[in-house]
Design an enzyme around this catalytic site. Structure first.
Site, short mmCIF file in Angstrom:
data_model
loop_
_atom_site.label_atom_id
_atom_site.label_comp_id
_atom_site.label_asym_id
_atom_site.label_seq_id
_atom_site.Cartn_x
_atom_site.Cartn_y
_atom_site.Cartn_z
N ARG A 47 -6.53 -1.96 25.10
CA ARG A 47 -7.25 -2.89 24.00
C ARG A 47 -6.80 -4.41 24.87
O ARG A 47 -5.80 -4.70 25.31
CB ARG A 47 -6.41 -2.61 22.91
CG ARG A 47 -6.81 -3.80 21.59
CD ARG A 47 -6.03 -3.50 20.40
NE ARG A 47 -6.68 -4.13 19.29
CZ ARG A 47 -5.81 -4.25 18.18
NH1 ARG A 47 -4.66 -3.81 17.94
NH2 ARG A 47 -6.62 -4.94 17.00
N GLY A 66 10.48 -3.69 7.21
CA GLY A 66 11.05 -3.00 8.46
C GLY A 66 9.81 -2.40 9.09
O GLY A 66 8.76 -2.29 8.61
N GLN A 69 7.47 2.85 11.49
CA GLN A 69 6.89 3.73 12.75
C GLN A 69 7.40 3.25 13.93
O GLN A 69 7.13 2.01 14.40
CB GLN A 69 5.52 4.08 12.72
CG GLN A 69 5.09 4.86 13.89
CD GLN A 69 5.56 6.25 13.80
OE1 GLN A 69 5.32 7.04 12.82
NE2 GLN A 69 6.37 6.89 14.64
N GLU A 86 1.74 -1.89 20.64
CA GLU A 86 1.91 -2.87 20.96
C GLU A 86 1.85 -3.95 20.16
O GLU A 86 2.26 -5.19 19.77
CB GLU A 86 0.83 -3.42 22.11
CG GLU A 86 0.97 -4.79 22.51
CD GLU A 86 0.12 -5.14 23.89
OE1 GLU A 86 0.02 -6.10 24.18
OE2 GLU A 86 -0.25 -4.03 24.26
#
Length: 280
Positions: A47, A66, A69, A86
């Site tokens: 990306r 929070g 995953q 990212e």
């Protein structure tokens, strides 16, 4: 062989099941809080474009709920390199948080691009050109055929082939695709044209007139129909010889396979009889 099977399952091979599911299965993988400043972006991240507004929205969600995953990182000599996640890492970093939940994996460099690509494909994060470039890079790195690549990234072979065809477009059109100014449907229609000048001219018409995909396809067909068909040298010689012998205009129209039609023109009944006698 184990690695190939894992990659074939995509991120399911890397991301652990939810905590409740894992407890029931007796297979809970440890998640660690890794220092954010010890993580670097993946060298193999396919990306290129990151939507800053989307990252801000993700940061707001993380601030409230929070990181649901965990990201996936690979241990390096002086820290960690991202494998997947990212956007979450960027969002956490923008909040000034010191650590982020992460799963630490042992990942070979030869697998890193494939895993990053699968992660982005499954989350539909790549624009068409980023995806196509990642496909090409992975094919070269792994010496994959299109069929093998399709199997490993969970796509059909035609989908992979169509994605790779986008790389044949002029840079300006590829930029439009990446920026969302053109759709893949527009790009497929543009690819029906043979030359870059023709493709760029049609691109300008699409942008300036806000042409739909259907209109673009019709425009491309009209351009290709206007082009003269290539001349078959052998058939042209036969046509000229027949015209000379019959003293009449002759047209030869090849069709599918080895078939075709010969048209002989005549100007009157007497002329037709003359031609019949010459042929007979």
């Amino acid at each position: 062989m184990t690695t190939r099977k894992a990659l074939g399952r995509g991120l399911d091979a890397l991301i652990p099941p939810k905590r409740e599911e894992a407890k029931e299965a007796g297979d809970f993988e440890k998640i660690e809080n890794v220092p954010v400043d010890q993580i670097v972006a993946s060298r193999y991240q396919p990306r290129i474009v990151f939507n800053e507004e989307a990252i801000k929205e993700l940061a707001n969600s993380i601030k409230e709920k929070g990181v649901i995953q965990p990201i996936i990182v690979a241990k390096k000599h002086n820290g960690y390199e991202l494998v997947a996640g990212e956007r979450r890492w960027r969002a956490v970093r923008s909040l000034g948080q010191k650590t982020i939940p992460a799963i630490i994996k042992v990942v070979r460099d030869s697998d890193a691009l494939e895993l990053a690509l699968i992660e982005n494909i499954q989350r539909e994060n790549l624009n068409p050109i980023e995806e196509a470039n990642a496909f090409l890079r992975l094919m070269k790195q792994r010496a994959f055929t299109q069929e093998e690549l399709a199997k490993n990234v969970g796509k059909s072979r035609p989908a992979v082939a169509n994605a790779l065809r986008l790389l044949k477009l002029p840079d300006k059109i590829k930029d439009d695709l990446a920026d969302g100014l053109l759709t893949i449907g527009h790009a497929k229609a543009i690819l029906a044209l043979d030359t870059d000048p023709e493709r760029l001219k049609l691109r300008d018409q699409i942008i300036n007139s806000a042409m739909s995909v259907r209109e673009t396809e019709q425009n491309a067909r009209s351009v290709t129909k206007k082009k003269p068909q290539p001349v078959d040298i052998f058939l042209e010689k036969v046509r000229i010889d027949l015209e000379r012998k019959l003293a009449s205009k002759v047209a030869i129209k090849p069709r599918a396979g080895k078939r075709g039609v010969i048209n002989i023109h005549y100007t009157s009944v007497d002329d037709l009889n003359r031609i019949i006698e010459l042929i007979g």
